[in-house]
Design a protein around this motif. Structure first.
Motif, PDB file in Angstrom:
ATOM      1  N   ARG A 197     -21.596  26.162  61.301  1.00  0.00           N
ATOM      2  CA  ARG A 197     -20.924  25.827  60.053  1.00  0.00           C
ATOM      3  C   ARG A 197     -21.340  26.702  58.874  1.00  0.00           C
ATOM      4  NH1 ARG A 197     -18.522  20.675  60.294  1.00  0.00           N
ATOM      5  NH2 ARG A 197     -19.053  19.491  62.173  1.00  0.00           N
ATOM      6  N   TRP A 198     -22.340  27.546  59.046  1.00  0.00           N
ATOM      7  CA  TRP A 198     -22.861  28.329  57.945  1.00  0.00           C
ATOM      8  C   TRP A 198     -22.255  29.731  57.920  1.00  0.00           C
ATOM      9  CZ3 TRP A 198     -26.181  26.332  54.312  1.00  0.00           C
ATOM     10  CH2 TRP A 198     -26.797  25.106  54.610  1.00  0.00           C
ATOM     11  N   GLU A 199     -22.234  30.313  56.724  1.00  0.00           N
ATOM     12  CA  GLU A 199     -21.837  31.715  56.589  1.00  0.00           C
ATOM     13  C   GLU A 199     -22.672  32.357  55.488  1.00  0.00           C
ATOM     14  OE1 GLU A 199     -17.613  33.653  56.690  1.00  0.00           O
ATOM     15  OE2 GLU A 199     -18.133  33.375  54.569  1.00  0.00           O
ATOM     16  N   PHE A 200     -23.229  33.526  55.786  1.00  0.00           N
ATOM     17  CA  PHE A 200     -24.020  34.272  54.814  1.00  0.00           C
ATOM     18  C   PHE A 200     -23.278  35.557  54.467  1.00  0.00           C
ATOM     19  CE2 PHE A 200     -27.388  37.468  53.866  1.00  0.00           C
ATOM     20  CZ  PHE A 200     -27.838  36.907  52.680  1.00  0.00           C
TER      21      PHE A 200
ATOM     22  N   TYR B 277     -20.744  26.320  48.418  1.00  0.00           N
ATOM     23  CA  TYR B 277     -21.442  27.607  48.435  1.00  0.00           C
ATOM     24  C   TYR B 277     -22.339  27.738  47.215  1.00  0.00           C
ATOM     25  CZ  TYR B 277     -18.136  29.166  44.833  1.00  0.00           C
ATOM     26  OH  TYR B 277     -17.418  29.280  43.669  1.00  0.00           O
TER      27      TYR B 277
ATOM     28  N   GLN C 285     -15.625  23.202  51.876  1.00  0.00           N
ATOM     29  CA  GLN C 285     -16.683  24.202  51.915  1.00  0.00           C
ATOM     30  C   GLN C 285     -17.439  24.193  50.600  1.00  0.00           C
ATOM     31  OE1 GLN C 285     -16.592  28.581  53.452  1.00  0.00           O
ATOM     32  NE2 GLN C 285     -15.976  28.714  51.319  1.00  0.00           N
TER      33      GLN C 285
ATOM     34  N   LEU D 105     -24.250  31.990  50.135  1.00  0.00           N
ATOM     35  CA  LEU D 105     -24.475  31.148  51.304  1.00  0.00           C
ATOM     36  C   LEU D 105     -23.476  29.994  51.243  1.00  0.00           C
ATOM     37  CD1 LEU D 105     -26.233  30.573  53.821  1.00  0.00           C
ATOM     38  CD2 LEU D 105     -27.678  29.151  52.326  1.00  0.00           C
TER      39      LEU D 105
ATOM     40  N   TYR E 285     -21.422  26.677  53.316  1.00  0.00           N
ATOM     41  CA  TYR E 285     -21.509  25.683  54.382  1.00  0.00           C
ATOM     42  C   TYR E 285     -20.183  24.953  54.493  1.00  0.00           C
ATOM     43  CZ  TYR E 285     -23.075  21.743  57.224  1.00  0.00           C
ATOM     44  OH  TYR E 285     -23.213  20.823  58.227  1.00  0.00           O
TER      45      TYR E 285
END
Length: 719
Positions: free
Chosen positions: A427-430, A482, A480, A471, A473
Motif C-alpha cells: 500500500r505504500w509508495e515512495f 501523503y 490516499q 511518502l 499510503y
C-alpha cells in the motif's frame, strides 16, 4: 455569518498539521477498520452507475490519474477560461484556491501561489516564483499574460516544482496543455457579442490530412473590448484589440514515433492606465494627461519528437519564442497630483522590451502502467533580453529623458533532473526527485550619449540543487494520504530599471530559496460520485526580492526579504445527480515577513503583499434535455462564484486591497445533432472592480482595477 476576512487561525504549521491529521486522517482510519482484516484493495466498477469522469494529468511528466499524484494540484478546464477570454491569468486564479493573479499593468503581471511571489513587482521578466509553461515549454513573465487559445486544460501545481519544471518554480508551476493535432475531425466557429463593445470570433479547424501519416489543427481568434475606465483628458482606458493564432502538424508515418510541429502568434494592443487614484468619485477614473498605449507581440514554434520503446519513452522538446512589449505611458495623473498639491505636467515614458528564448529538453520516461514511475532528462534554456527606455525614471539627473538607456540581460540555464515513484509493502509508495541547475547571467547597460559613467556590465553564475520527496499510503483504492518535503530555488536577479554609478553595475540580488512541508489526503467516495482533495503546507523562504519605499530618500528601492506562509487547501467535486455537478475550493494562507537586507524600512511581522488569508471558489453545472421546456435538444446552465479576501498592498502594509466577489453565469441550448449551440453569458455580474494591485505614493493610495461587467450572446456552429 462568519466574516472570512477577519476570521483568524493559528499561524503554527504544527497546529494546522495536527488538526488535519486528527480530522482527515482519523476519519479515513475509522472508515478502513473493516477492511484492515487483510483484504486486498478492491476496485468498484459497476458499469451502470453514473460516476465522475477521471482527471488525467501530466504534473509529473507522465500521464496519470490526479488522485494518484501526492501533491496539491488543481485542473482548470477549458470552459472556465471563457469567463475571462482576454485575461486567462484571472480565470486560472479564480478556479484555484490560494492562487493569485496580480495585474498591475501590461507587462507587469505575475502569479502567486500560497503567498510565494515577487514582493512588490518583478524587477525583470525572469523574476518570478511560479514557472509558467505551455505544453511543457518554459515561458517568461512577459508571455505569461498570453491570451490562451485552443486549450485542453491547465494544471496548477502547488509547492516547489523545480525538479521537473525548471528554474523559478519556488512557489509552484502552471502548465497549459493545448489541443494537439490528433487527427480527430473538429471544425467549428464561435462568435460572441456583448456590452462594452465586446466582440470575439474564433475558428478551429482540425482533422486528418494524410491517412495514417499526417494530422493537422489550427485555431484563430479575433477580439475587441472598449475601455471601461473613464478618463478626464483622453478616450476611455482599458481598451483591448487582440489577434491570436495557434496551429500544428503531427506526423505519424514512422512506427512508434510521432513528430509534432506547432506554432503560435499573438498581437495584443491596449491602453490600460499606469495607475488609478483610489476612492476617487466616479472610480475607476483616470487623470492621465496623455493616452497610454501598449502593443504586445508574441510568436513561437515548438518541435516535439516522441518515440516509444519496449521499456521507455523518449521525448525531445525544442522551442523558440520571440516576445516584444512596446509601451508608452504617462506617469503623471492630474487627480493624484491635485491631491498631493503638485502641478500636473506630462511625464511620458517609452519602454521597448524584447526577448528571444531558446529551450531544449531531452527526456526518458517509464511507460504508463509500469509499476515504477520514473523520468530522467536534461534541459537548457537561453534567454536574450533587451530593454530601451526613454523616461525620467530611467536615467539620473541631469539627463532624465534626454537620453535613451539600453539594457541587455542574457541568461543560460542548464539542468539535469530525475524523478521516480516506487511502490512497496502493498500500500505504500515512495517518490523522490532532484535537479541540478546551473545559471549564467550577464547584464550590460549603455546609453545613446555614450556617457561612460552610465555604461557598465556585471555577470554572475550559480550552481544549485532542488528536489522533492513524498511518502504516500493507500488506505484503499479510493483513499490516499501523503506527506512531502520539497526544496525550491529561484535565480539571482538583476533589475531592468537602474543605471550604473561611476560605470559600476551593482551585483545581483541573491536567489530566493526555501523549504516546503506538505501533508494531504485524496479521497473518492460514494462510488466515485464525490472527490475530495485536502492539503496543509508551510513555506519557509529566504531572500525573496522585494520593492519598498525608502522614507529617507523618498524613492523606491529593492532588497531581499525572508518570509513564511502556512495554510491549507480543500478542493472537491461532486456528481449530485445525473447532469448536475458541484465543484468548489477553499484556501487559507497566513503570511509573515521576516528579516530583510535593507538598512531602513524594517517590515518584519507584516503580511506578504498580495496574499489574502481566504480564497473561495465554487461552481454549479447542470445539463439536461430541453424536453423539460418542450424543446428539442439539450440545455446547460453554469454558475461560478469566486471570493478573494483583503490583502496587503505592499510590504509596509500601508493599506489593504479590498476583498471582492466575482459571479459568472452561462445558459445555453444545443440542438439534437449537437452541431449548433446558442448561449447567453454574464461575466462579473456584480460589476465589482477588483483591485488587482496597489501602491502608496507620498501618502496617496493608488491601485489597478479589473474589468467590469459584460453581458452578451454567443453561437457555436460545428461542421
Amino acid at each position: 455569518m462568519i466574516d472570512l476576512n477577519n476570521y483568524k487561525l493559528s499561524a503554527s504549521p504544527i497546529y494546522l498539521l495536527a488538526t488535519f491529521l486528527a480530522s482527515g486522517w482519523g476519519c479515513v482510519a475509522e472508515a478502513q477498520t473493516a477492511s484492515e482484516q487483510a483484504e486486498p484493495i478492491q476496485t468498484n466498477a459497476e458499469a451502470d452507475v453514473t460516476v465522475l469522469d477521471p482527471i488525467v494529468v501530466t504534473a509529473r511528466k507522465t500521464s496519470e490519474d490526479l488522485r494518484d499524484v501526492p501533491e496539491s494540484v488543481t485542473v482548470v478546464p477549458q470552459e472556465s477560461l471563457m469567463a475571462a477570454p482576454f485575461d486567462p491569468g484571472a480565470a486560472i486564479a479564480r478556479n484555484s484556491p490560494n492562487v493569485q493573479w496580480i495585474n498591475r499593468a501590461t507587462g507587469s503581471q505575475f502569479f502567486s501561489i500560497r503567498g510565494v511571489s515577487s514582493l512588490g513587482t518583478p524587477v525583470n521578466f525572469s523574476d518570478g516564483t511560479v514557472a509558467f509553461n505551455i505544453d511543457g515549454v518554459p515561458n517568461s513573465l512577459m508571455s505569461a499574460s498570453n491570451v490562451l487559445l485552443d486549450v485542453n486544460r491547465i494544471e496548477v501545481m502547488r509547492g516547489p516544482q523545480g525538479t521537473l519544471w525548471g528554474s523559478n518554480a519556488l512557489g509552484g508551476a502552471i502548465n497549459v496543455v493545448t489541443n494537439q493535432p490528433d487527427g480527430v475531425r473538429d471544425i467549428h466557429v464561435t462568435s460572441e457579442i456583448g456590452t462594452n463593445g465586446y466582440r470575439m470570433g474564433e475558428m478551429v479547424l482540425g482533422g486528418n490530412i494524410i491517412p495514417d501519416a499526417l494530422d493537422g489543427r489550427m485555431a484563430v481568434r479575433f477580439g475587441h473590448q472598449d475601455g471601461d475606465v473613464s478618463s478626464l483628458f483622453t478616450d476611455d482606458l482599458g481598451k483591448r484589440d487582440i489577434a491570436a493564432f495557434r496551429g500544428g502538424l503531427r506526423y505519424t508515418g514512422i512506427d512508434d514515433t510521432t513528430v509534432t510541429l506547432t506554432g503560435n502568434y499573438l498581437r495584443d494592443e491596449g491602453n490600460a492606465p499606469f495607475y488609478l487614484l483610489r476612492n476617487t468619485p466616479g472610480f475607476p477614473i483616470s487623470g492621465t494627461l496623455t493616452e497610454p498605449k501598449s502593443v504586445t507581440t508574441q510568436g513561437g514554434t515548438t518541435l516535439t519528437v516522441e518515440r516509444e520503446f519496449d521499456a521507455f519513452r523518449f521525448t525531445s522538446l525544442s522551442a523558440y519564442q520571440h516576445n516584444e512589449l512596446d509601451s508608452k505611458t504617462d506617469n503623471a495623473d492630474k487627480l493624484l497630483y491635485d491631491q498631493l498639491g503638485f502641478p500636473a505636467f506630462s511625464s511620458r515614458g517609452h519602454l521597448d522590451d524584447k526577448e528571444n528564448i531558446f529551450s531544449q529538453e531531452l527526456r526518458l520516461n517509464s511507460l504508463e502502467g509500469d509499476p515504477i514511475r520514473w523520468v530522467m532528462g536534461a534541459s537548457v534554456a537561453r534567454t536574450e533580453g533587451s530593454r530601451t527606455c526613454v523616461s525620467a525614471q530611467c536615467a539620473p539627473p541631469p539627463y532624465f529623458d534626454t537620453i535613451t538607456m539600453d539594457t541587455d540581460l542574457n541568461s543560460t540555464n542548464l539542468g539535469l533532473f530525475g524523478d521516480m515513484s516506487v511502490p512497496f509493502a502493498e500500500r505504500w509508495e515512495f517518490s523522490i526527485g532532484g535537479r541540478l541547475s546551473h545559471d549564467q547571467i550577464e547584464l550590460k547597460r549603455g546609453n545613446s550619449g555614450d556617457i561612460a559613467d552610465l555604461t557598465g556590465s556585471n555577470s554572475t553564475s550559480q550552481t544549485y540543487p532542488t528536489g522533492r520527496m513524498a511518502l504516500a499510503y493507500k488506505w484503499s483504492d479510493e483513499v490516499q494520504t501523503y506527506v512531502s518535503l520539497a526544496r525550491g530555488h529561484a535565480t539571482r536577479v538583476y533589475p531592468l530599471f537602474g543605471y550604473p554609478v561611476n560605470g559600476v553595475v551593482a551585483d545581483p540580488y541573491p536567489a530566493a530559496a526555501g523549504w516546503t512541508y506538505e501533508a494531504g489526503i485524496k479521497a473518492s467516495l460514494f462510488d466515485d460520485r464525490l472527490e475530495l482533495d485536502a492539503s496543509v503546507f508551510h513555506n519557509d523562504i529566504k531572500n525573496g526580492v522585494m520593492t519598498y519605499l525608502d522614507p529617507a530618500l523618498g524613492t523606491f528601492g529593492t532588497t531581499y526579504q525572508d518570509y513564511k506562509t502556512s495554510g491549507f487547501e480543500l478542493q472537491g467535486r461532486m456528481l449530485i445527480s445525473d447532469g448536475l455537478t458541484l465543484t468548489g475550493g477553499l484556501g487559507y494562507t497566513y503570511s509573515e515577513l521576516g528579516a530583510n537586507g535593507a538598512n531602513t524600512n524594517t517590515v518584519a511581522g507584516n503580511g506578504v503583499p498580495n496574499t489574502p488569508q481566504w480564497t473561495v471558489t465554487t461552481g454549479l453545472q447542470y445539463d439536461t434535455l430541453a424536453s423539460v421546456l418542450n424543446l428539442p435538444g439539450s440545455l446547460s446552465l453554469g454558475v461560478q462564484y469566486q471570493f478573494t479576501g483583503s490583502r496587503p498592498a505592499d510590504v509596509d502594509n500601508s493599506f489593504d486591497l479590498k476583498p471582492y466577489h466575482i459571479v459568472d453565469a452561462r445558459i445555453g441550448w444545443k440542438n439534437d445533432a449537437g452541431d449548433l449551440e446558442l448561449y447567453a453569458f454574464g461575466r462579473n455580474l456584480l460589476d465589482q472592480r477588483a483591485e488587482t494591485f496597489g501602491s502608496l505614493y507620498l501618502g496617496a493610495e493608488t491601485v489597478a482595477a479589473g474589468p467590469g461587467r459584460i453581458v452578451g450572446l454567443g453561437i457555436t456552429k460545428s461542421f
